[in-house]
Design an enzyme around this catalytic site. Structure first.
Site, PDB file in Angstrom:
ATOM      1  N   ASP A  31      16.704  10.353   4.149  1.00 14.72           N
ATOM      2  CA  ASP A  31      15.798   9.429   3.444  1.00 14.72           C
ATOM      3  C   ASP A  31      16.008   8.037   4.022  1.00 14.72           C
ATOM      4  OD1 ASP A  31      14.425   7.859   1.349  1.00 14.72           O
ATOM      5  OD2 ASP A  31      14.460   9.745   0.236  1.00 14.72           O
ATOM      6  N   ASN A  32      14.924   7.278   4.181  1.00 11.76           N
ATOM      7  CA  ASN A  32      15.071   5.896   4.654  1.00 11.76           C
ATOM      8  C   ASN A  32      14.989   4.897   3.499  1.00 11.76           C
ATOM      9  OD1 ASN A  32      12.392   5.888   4.005  1.00 11.76           O
ATOM     10  ND2 ASN A  32      11.629   5.401   6.054  1.00 11.76           N
ATOM     11  N   ASN A  35      10.975   4.094  -0.464  1.00 13.82           N
ATOM     12  CA  ASN A  35      10.415   4.105  -1.826  1.00 13.82           C
ATOM     13  C   ASN A  35      11.431   4.680  -2.816  1.00 13.82           C
ATOM     14  OD1 ASN A  35       8.242   3.492  -3.570  1.00 13.82           O
ATOM     15  ND2 ASN A  35       7.751   5.678  -3.712  1.00 13.82           N
ATOM     16  N   LEU A  59      12.515   9.652   9.305  1.00 12.50           N
ATOM     17  CA  LEU A  59      12.207  10.986   9.828  1.00 12.50           C
ATOM     18  C   LEU A  59      11.519  10.923  11.197  1.00 12.50           C
ATOM     19  CD1 LEU A  59      12.943  13.058   7.665  1.00 12.50           C
ATOM     20  CD2 LEU A  59      10.547  13.533   7.378  1.00 12.50           C
ATOM     21  N   SER A 124      -0.532  18.557  -2.501  1.00 13.23           N
ATOM     22  CA  SER A 124      -0.987  17.927  -3.734  1.00 13.23           C
ATOM     23  C   SER A 124      -2.311  18.531  -4.188  1.00 13.23           C
ATOM     24  CB  SER A 124      -1.185  16.436  -3.455  1.00 13.23           C
ATOM     25  OG  SER A 124      -1.945  15.837  -4.462  1.00 13.23           O
ATOM     26  N   TYR A 148      -4.586   8.990   1.856  1.00 16.08           N
ATOM     27  CA  TYR A 148      -3.439   9.781   1.379  1.00 16.08           C
ATOM     28  C   TYR A 148      -3.823  11.261   1.309  1.00 16.08           C
ATOM     29  CZ  TYR A 148      -0.287  12.034  -1.934  1.00 16.08           C
ATOM     30  OH  TYR A 148       0.564  12.921  -2.547  1.00 16.08           O
ATOM     31  N   LYS A 152      -2.542  14.934   3.464  1.00 16.96           N
ATOM     32  CA  LYS A 152      -2.106  16.234   2.919  1.00 16.96           C
ATOM     33  C   LYS A 152      -2.965  17.369   3.495  1.00 16.96           C
ATOM     34  CE  LYS A 152       1.193  14.638   0.316  1.00 16.96           C
ATOM     35  NZ  LYS A 152       2.580  14.762   0.777  1.00 16.96           N
ATOM     36  N   TYR A 176       1.251  20.286  -5.879  1.00 13.80           N
ATOM     37  CA  TYR A 176       1.667  19.818  -7.205  1.00 13.80           C
ATOM     38  C   TYR A 176       0.475  19.238  -7.940  1.00 13.80           C
ATOM     39  CZ  TYR A 176       5.940  19.118  -4.390  1.00 13.80           C
ATOM     40  OH  TYR A 176       6.971  19.233  -3.507  1.00 13.80           O
ATOM     41  N   ASN A 197       1.107   2.736 -10.454  1.00 10.94           N
ATOM     42  CA  ASN A 197      -0.265   3.173 -10.257  1.00 10.94           C
ATOM     43  C   ASN A 197      -0.575   4.371 -11.157  1.00 10.94           C
ATOM     44  OD1 ASN A 197      -2.749   3.600  -8.762  1.00 10.94           O
ATOM     45  ND2 ASN A 197      -1.682   5.289  -7.753  1.00 10.94           N
ATOM     46  N   PRO A 292     -12.160   3.857  -9.528  1.00  7.37           N
ATOM     47  CA  PRO A 292     -12.886   4.508  -8.431  1.00  7.37           C
ATOM     48  C   PRO A 292     -12.074   5.669  -7.851  1.00  7.37           C
ATOM     49  CG  PRO A 292     -12.883   2.132  -8.147  1.00  7.37           C
ATOM     50  CD  PRO A 292     -11.985   2.416  -9.303  1.00  7.37           C
ATOM     51  N   GLY A 293     -12.749   6.779  -7.577  1.00  2.33           N
ATOM     52  CA  GLY A 293     -12.085   7.932  -6.948  1.00  2.33           C
ATOM     53  C   GLY A 293     -11.510   8.927  -7.933  1.00  2.33           C
TER      54      GLY A 293
END
Ligand code: NAD
Ligand code: UFG
Length: 338
Positions: A31-32, A35, A59, A124, A148, A152, A176, A197, A292-293
């Site tokens: 992991d970097n 987040n 990665l 997702s 995003y 996926k 998921y 979010n 939106p979306g």
């Protein structure tokens, strides 16, 4: 077995590491921390009572990934690492394509060189797009409406092509639905940077007094109370699904796509009610226009997970909200009410 967990310090990855280690498996995390926080590793170790092998690497660094595979015999990989904010992906498409696709290519290159060809990937429900009827089933056509989501869709395609070219690959694409909740210890949970979010982290911050009110995006959808419906799934149930998936890729070759959801839809107002019950007070909210979306309704057909993995979600929305609140109280140091 020894499992490489990319993004193991993140929300879903950390819960999965706890369950893998509690089941006696060895875990190597890359992991970097772009987040997540390094303290999460200490919390995983505190819960499990033994140390984690950690590589603080990006990665996309192929040499670093080669070192990981040279230093450990990895039986399978669970690939969580990626950027996941829909609005940010619209503002920074290059960063999203570069990170999500680039890290998957480098990971697979390192896996190929180490002859490790078993991988579980975090996809997702977003890949079902806007046009499929609910409940979403794995065989439905995929699409996306933001960068995003496209990452996926593209990674699913790339991994499927890998196993078509070389039948030694064993790949499980887990789609998921809406992962929420927290570890019952209150030590692990979702802790986004900046303004959340997603609904549950936002509601948690309102409950903890960090924000004044929940903004409900639209009450004019064609749903019983007019607010959006989602399939919320407890993160510890989801983590259990990864244990089953990793076992599955050890025993089968080819590509399998599997939904991880409960099959139950819950509206925004029902979440508000459940969370108010968990935290013991009515939470302030304001109705705003639709985001939106957003689609009106999204929930899984969970049958394939049941039949192939023997997995079924167990925890209900009440438990999801009370575990979220337990984590938020800890994280935001909420004083106990008198
Ligand atoms: P998260 O952001 O909490 O965890 C992702 C982890 O990956 C973080 O610890 C981050 O530091 C790390 N990371 C990102 N890019 C990296 C890189 N290039 N190199 C090394 N580490 C890197 O996210 P999460 O909620 O745990 O989600 C895990 C995966 O599941 C993601 O791929 C996400 O897209 C997917 N997913 C999440 C949800 C959700 O609502 N949480 C829903 C569907 C799918
Ligand atoms: N919502 C609000 N107020 C908020 C946040 C959300 O009313 O402050 C509403 C949304 O309009 C939606 C529902 O709450 O009806 C759930 O929204 P989230 O942002 O929590 O989740 P989404 O279903 O939009 O998206 C999430 C992840 C995506 C993932 C998708 C499917 O953010 O990355 O689930 O897995 F693709």
């Amino acid at each position: 077995m020894k499992v490489l967990v990319t993004g193991g310090a993140g929300f879903i990855g950390s819960h999965t590491c706890v369950q893998l280690m509690s089941a006696g498996h060895e875990v190597v995390i890359v992991d970097n921390f772009c987040n997540s926080k390094p303290e999460t590793i200490g919390n995983i170790e505190k819960i499990v009572g033994r140390p984690v092998h950690l590589y603080r690497n990006d990665l996309r660094d192929l040499e670093a990934m080669r070192r990981v595979f040279a230093e450990h015999h990895i039986d399978a990989v669970i690939h969580f690492a990626g950027l996941k904010s829909v609005p940010e992906s619209i503002q920074k498409p290059l960063a999203y394509y570069e990170n999500n696709l680039g890290s998957t290519f480098v990971l697979c290159q390192a896996m190929l060189e180490a002859d490790c060809k078993r991988i579980v990937f975090s996809s997702s429900a977003t890949v079902y797009g806007n046009d499929n009827p609910v409940p979403f089933k794995e065989g439905m056509p995929t699409s996306a409406i933001n960068p995003y989501g496209y990452t996926k869709v593209m990674i699913e395609q790339f991994l499927t092509d890998l196993s078509a070219a070389d039948p030694a690959w064993s790949i499980c694409l887990l789609r998921y639905f809406n992962p929420v909740g927290a570890h019952p210890s209150g030590l692990l949970g979702e802790d986004p940077n900046g303004i959340p979010n997603n609904l549950l982290p936002y509601v948690s911050q309102v409950a903890a007094g960090l924000r004044s009110e929940v903004i409900v995006y639209g009450n004019d959808y064609d749903t019983p109370d007019g607010t959006g419906i989602r399939d919320y799934v407890h993160v510890t149930d989801l983590a259990r699904g990864h244990l089953a998936a990793v076992q599955y890729v050890l025993e089968h070759n080819g590509t399998e796509i599997i939904n991880l959801g409960t099959g139950q839809g819950t509206s925004v107002m029902e979440i508000m009610e459940a969370y108010s019950h968990a935290c013991g007070r009515a939470l302030p909210y304001r109705i705003a226009s639709r985001r939106p979306g957003d689609i009106a309704v999204c929930y899984a057909d969970p049958e394939k997970a049941r039949s192939i993995l023997g997995w079924e979600a167990q925890k209900d929305v009440g438990q999801m909200c009370s575990d979220s609140w337990n984590f938020a109280k800890n994280r935001y140091e909420v004083a106990p009410s008198s």
